[in-house]
Design a protein around this motif. Structure first.
Motif, PDB file in Angstrom:
ATOM      1  N   GLU A 121      -2.424  19.564  48.797  1.00  0.00           N
ATOM      2  CA  GLU A 121      -3.593  18.704  48.654  1.00  0.00           C
ATOM      3  C   GLU A 121      -4.314  18.669  49.997  1.00  0.00           C
ATOM      4  OE1 GLU A 121      -2.261  14.968  47.123  1.00  0.00           O
ATOM      5  OE2 GLU A 121      -2.018  15.751  45.101  1.00  0.00           O
ATOM      6  N   LEU A 122      -5.481  19.272  50.051  1.00  0.00           N
ATOM      7  CA  LEU A 122      -6.217  19.378  51.315  1.00  0.00           C
ATOM      8  C   LEU A 122      -6.875  18.074  51.734  1.00  0.00           C
ATOM      9  CD1 LEU A 122      -8.023  22.847  51.184  1.00  0.00           C
ATOM     10  CD2 LEU A 122      -6.094  22.170  52.622  1.00  0.00           C
ATOM     11  N   THR A 123      -7.227  17.248  50.766  1.00  0.00           N
ATOM     12  CA  THR A 123      -7.933  16.007  51.081  1.00  0.00           C
ATOM     13  C   THR A 123      -7.720  15.002  49.966  1.00  0.00           C
ATOM     14  OG1 THR A 123     -10.097  15.044  51.631  1.00  0.00           O
ATOM     15  CG2 THR A 123     -10.079  16.801  49.988  1.00  0.00           C
ATOM     16  N   TYR A 124      -7.794  13.726  50.320  1.00  0.00           N
ATOM     17  CA  TYR A 124      -7.780  12.679  49.312  1.00  0.00           C
ATOM     18  C   TYR A 124      -9.194  12.281  48.901  1.00  0.00           C
ATOM     19  CZ  TYR A 124      -2.769  11.845  49.971  1.00  0.00           C
ATOM     20  OH  TYR A 124      -1.398  11.966  50.018  1.00  0.00           O
ATOM     21  N   LEU A 169      -2.872  11.180  40.103  1.00  0.00           N
ATOM     22  CA  LEU A 169      -1.503  11.061  40.592  1.00  0.00           C
ATOM     23  C   LEU A 169      -1.439  10.760  42.078  1.00  0.00           C
ATOM     24  CD1 LEU A 169      -0.420  13.875  42.233  1.00  0.00           C
ATOM     25  CD2 LEU A 169      -0.916  14.810  39.980  1.00  0.00           C
ATOM     26  N   SER A 170      -2.515  11.076  42.827  1.00  0.00           N
ATOM     27  CA  SER A 170      -2.513  10.807  44.261  1.00  0.00           C
ATOM     28  C   SER A 170      -3.425   9.645  44.636  1.00  0.00           C
ATOM     29  CB  SER A 170      -2.930  12.065  45.037  1.00  0.00           C
ATOM     30  OG  SER A 170      -4.204  12.517  44.617  1.00  0.00           O
ATOM     31  N   SER A 171      -3.920   8.919  43.642  1.00  0.00           N
ATOM     32  CA  SER A 171      -4.803   7.765  43.886  1.00  0.00           C
ATOM     33  C   SER A 171      -5.921   8.128  44.860  1.00  0.00           C
ATOM     34  CB  SER A 171      -3.998   6.574  44.443  1.00  0.00           C
ATOM     35  OG  SER A 171      -2.996   6.179  43.538  1.00  0.00           O
ATOM     36  N   SER A 172      -6.593   9.253  44.585  1.00  0.00           N
ATOM     37  CA  SER A 172      -7.586   9.782  45.519  1.00  0.00           C
ATOM     38  C   SER A 172      -8.916   9.043  45.428  1.00  0.00           C
ATOM     39  CB  SER A 172      -7.805  11.269  45.253  1.00  0.00           C
ATOM     40  OG  SER A 172      -6.666  12.013  45.634  1.00  0.00           O
ATOM     41  N   GLY A 173      -9.733   9.241  46.455  1.00  0.00           N
ATOM     42  CA  GLY A 173     -11.060   8.640  46.530  1.00  0.00           C
ATOM     43  C   GLY A 173     -11.628   8.779  47.922  1.00  0.00           C
ATOM     44  N   GLY A 222      -6.292  18.106  45.404  1.00  0.00           N
ATOM     45  CA  GLY A 222      -6.727  16.933  46.146  1.00  0.00           C
ATOM     46  C   GLY A 222      -6.395  15.686  45.343  1.00  0.00           C
ATOM     47  N   GLY A 223      -7.309  14.716  45.413  1.00  0.00           N
ATOM     48  CA  GLY A 223      -8.700  14.790  45.750  1.00  0.00           C
ATOM     49  C   GLY A 223      -9.446  15.974  45.125  1.00  0.00           C
ATOM     50  N   GLU A 224     -10.631  16.145  45.648  1.00  0.00           N
ATOM     51  CA  GLU A 224     -11.470  17.282  45.266  1.00  0.00           C
ATOM     52  C   GLU A 224     -11.559  18.197  46.482  1.00  0.00           C
ATOM     53  OE1 GLU A 224     -13.568  20.181  43.990  1.00  0.00           O
ATOM     54  OE2 GLU A 224     -12.792  18.661  42.597  1.00  0.00           O
ATOM     55  N   PRO A 225     -10.802  19.300  46.491  1.00  0.00           N
ATOM     56  CA  PRO A 225     -10.688  20.117  47.702  1.00  0.00           C
ATOM     57  C   PRO A 225     -11.987  20.737  48.170  1.00  0.00           C
ATOM     58  CG  PRO A 225      -9.744  21.271  45.819  1.00  0.00           C
ATOM     59  CD  PRO A 225     -10.026  19.865  45.374  1.00  0.00           C
ATOM     60  N   THR A 226     -12.918  21.005  47.240  1.00  0.00           N
ATOM     61  CA  THR A 226     -14.142  21.705  47.636  1.00  0.00           C
ATOM     62  C   THR A 226     -15.085  20.837  48.456  1.00  0.00           C
ATOM     63  OG1 THR A 226     -15.307  21.123  45.582  1.00  0.00           O
ATOM     64  CG2 THR A 226     -14.020  23.169  45.579  1.00  0.00           C
ATOM     65  N   VAL A 227     -14.819  19.527  48.575  1.00  0.00           N
ATOM     66  CA  VAL A 227     -15.689  18.696  49.393  1.00  0.00           C
ATOM     67  C   VAL A 227     -15.301  18.741  50.870  1.00  0.00           C
ATOM     68  CG1 VAL A 227     -16.157  17.163  47.462  1.00  0.00           C
ATOM     69  CG2 VAL A 227     -14.381  16.524  49.111  1.00  0.00           C
ATOM     70  N   ARG A 228     -14.178  19.381  51.194  1.00  0.00           N
ATOM     71  CA  ARG A 228     -13.874  19.598  52.615  1.00  0.00           C
ATOM     72  C   ARG A 228     -14.850  20.630  53.161  1.00  0.00           C
ATOM     73  NH1 ARG A 228      -8.203  19.215  55.626  1.00  0.00           N
ATOM     74  NH2 ARG A 228      -9.299  20.659  57.024  1.00  0.00           N
ATOM     75  N   ASP A 272     -13.901   6.099  55.355  1.00  0.00           N
ATOM     76  CA  ASP A 272     -14.867   5.798  54.320  1.00  0.00           C
ATOM     77  C   ASP A 272     -15.915   6.884  54.228  1.00  0.00           C
ATOM     78  OD1 ASP A 272     -17.237   3.166  53.568  1.00  0.00           O
ATOM     79  OD2 ASP A 272     -15.851   4.199  52.257  1.00  0.00           O
ATOM     80  N   GLU A 273     -15.611   8.073  54.792  1.00  0.00           N
ATOM     81  CA  GLU A 273     -16.607   9.143  54.859  1.00  0.00           C
ATOM     82  C   GLU A 273     -17.012   9.578  53.458  1.00  0.00           C
ATOM     83  OE1 GLU A 273     -17.074  13.658  56.635  1.00  0.00           O
ATOM     84  OE2 GLU A 273     -15.456  12.370  57.309  1.00  0.00           O
ATOM     85  N   ASN A 274     -18.288   9.757  53.276  1.00  0.00           N
ATOM     86  CA  ASN A 274     -18.826  10.183  51.984  1.00  0.00           C
ATOM     87  C   ASN A 274     -18.231  11.532  51.600  1.00  0.00           C
ATOM     88  OD1 ASN A 274     -20.353  11.051  49.847  1.00  0.00           O
ATOM     89  ND2 ASN A 274     -22.315  10.568  50.760  1.00  0.00           N
ATOM     90  N   PRO A 275     -17.486  11.620  50.501  1.00  0.00           N
ATOM     91  CA  PRO A 275     -16.869  12.891  50.140  1.00  0.00           C
ATOM     92  C   PRO A 275     -17.881  13.955  49.736  1.00  0.00           C
ATOM     93  CG  PRO A 275     -16.536  11.287  48.401  1.00  0.00           C
ATOM     94  CD  PRO A 275     -17.123  10.546  49.559  1.00  0.00           C
ATOM     95  N   LEU A 276     -19.113  13.572  49.505  1.00  0.00           N
ATOM     96  CA  LEU A 276     -20.129  14.541  49.129  1.00  0.00           C
ATOM     97  C   LEU A 276     -21.085  14.857  50.292  1.00  0.00           C
ATOM     98  CD1 LEU A 276     -21.005  13.419  45.513  1.00  0.00           C
ATOM     99  CD2 LEU A 276     -19.397  15.134  46.284  1.00  0.00           C
TER     100      LEU A 276
END
Length: 405
Positions: free
Chosen positions: A33-36, A46-50, A81-87, A397-401
């Motif tokens: 998981e590269l990012t939450y 399952l990882s309570s991502s956000g 992730g999370g959504e890995p492509t937002v890294r 709190d960084e904007n994931p987008l």
């Protein structure tokens, strides 16, 4: 890959379960998981991502892990992730991995799979894409993954198919609300030249909050088993449903809990867990940065050594079906308050229900929670899909987008 223990060479022909049970010197399936950070708020995550974690591994640290995986001859890694492509460095890391003979399979909700990205993916021989969809219709899917998420995922599939990407995967977490849509999921996969992959709902992360509401009923478990017997040859399941093998014949896939034996998880801060579905300090094997790298953790952690020891099976070993189901899922048992040597909560012989009725005390929760609300979501609360547009007030709190058009 060889056995972790010094033992005689196995017979030329044998069950994979027997060869894998004592562990391998490198994982067959490594989840990373590269990012939450995530643009969605799926109720069963399952990882309570956000939100991002401010301790997230740097680009150079991630490349060092890839170098290690290459030396260990780990052939591919599942990135999520999370959504890995937002890294911001996601594609840089994908390119670095494939250049170093580590294939990449990444899971995405499709948010960044536009036509340009789809064309780039279609040009690579070492990258596989898995699109997450949890309903064959928007009504069922969006109730779990958020408004607009079905359309976003289908648009990603359309872009991949149009670009000529071969054999994308559609990943479905089976719930009581979509188990009746299995034929529709298969038709959706066929429409876009994709392969269907179905996985089990686990009561981990935010999934613990919706477990009672979403996990399939006993009749639905039987329905799922019958469908897999009839259609399983063309459907991927991994080790998700070996607990269903107690109905009769073993299902395709690894009929064994591979936690710490052939699978594990690296999380965004470098913590190594025995299982992607068991993010809890009890299943924490070590940290890549603090404990000498991934190979050292994989081969020498006390937890993994214990998991690779011969298992007695506890009370389940007396059951006539133990050789088929192997006692079920470790994570499912732990996060419903059941003992590790007890029955799976969804035991198809009914022993799980009896065990759950006798549980006492507090049920464990995952050790991490990066939900953007900062709190667990109640089972019937709405699932807002809100893309943040204000500047981040702090790193976590960084904007994931950030950076998207």
């Amino acid at each position: 890959m060889t056995s972790m223990l010094d033992r005689p060479a196995p017979a030329p022909v044998g069950r994979l379960v027997d060869q894998f049970e004592l562990g391998l010197d490198a994982p067959i399936c490594l989840t990373w998981e590269l990012t939450y950070a995530c643009n969605l708020s799926c109720v069963h995550c399952l990882s309570s991502s956000g939100r991002r974690d401010p301790r997230e591994l740097s680009t150079e640290q991630c490349k060092s892990i890839i170098d290690e995986l290459q030396r260990m001859q780990v052939f591919y890694v599942n990135i999520g992730g999370g959504e890995p492509t937002v890294r911001s460095d996601f594609w840089e890391l994908v390119d670095y991995a494939t250049e170093h003979q580590v294939g990449v399979k990444f899971s995405t909700n499709g948010v960044k799979i536009d036509k340009k990205v789809a064309a780039r993916l279609a040009a690579s021989d070492y990258v596989d894409v898995q699109i997450s969809i949890d309903g064959a219709t928007a009504e069922v899917n969006d109730a779990v993954r958020g408004p607009g998420s079905f359309a976003m995922a289908v648009r990603a599939l359309e872009n991949l198919a149009e670009a000529g990407f071969k054999d994308a995967k559609i990943s479905v977490v089976v719930t009581r609300h979509n188990v009746g849509q299995l034929d529709e999921f298969k038709a959706l996969a066929d429409k876009y030249g994709a392969t269907l992959r179905i996985t089990r709902l686990r009561p981990s992360g935010r999934g613990a909050d919706v477990w009672d509401e979403l996990h399939p009923t006993q009749p639905q478990q039987r329905e799922l088993y019958n469908w897999l017997v009839a259609n399983g040859e063309g459907v991927l399941t991994g080790d998700s449903f070996f607990h269903l093998s107690a109905y009769g014949d073993a299902l395709p896939g690894l009929n064994l809990c591979g936690a710490g034996r052939v699978v594990c998880l690296i999380d965004p801060v470098g913590d190594v867990y025995a299982c992607p579905f068991a993010i809890h300090e009890q299943f924490l094997a070590g940290n890549i940065v603090a404990d000498g790298g991934f190979q050292h953790v994989w081969q020498h952690s006390e937890l993994f050594t214990e998991l690779r020891s011969p298992q007695t099976g506890g009370a389940c070993s007396k059951c006539d079906h133990y050789d088929s189901c192997r006692g079920g899922c470790m994570a499912a048992k732990f996060f419903t308050g059941l003992p590790m040597d007890g029955p799976d909560p969804e035991c198809v012989q009914g022993y799980g229900e009896a065990a759950l009725a006798g549980t006492r005390g507090e049920i464990p929760k995952s050790s991490v929670d990066h939900s953007r609300t900062g709190n667990r979501r109640t089972p019937r609360a709405p699932v807002p899909l809100q893309l943040m547009v204000r500047p981040p007030a702090k790193v976590c709190d960084e904007n994931p987008l950030a950076g998207m058009n």
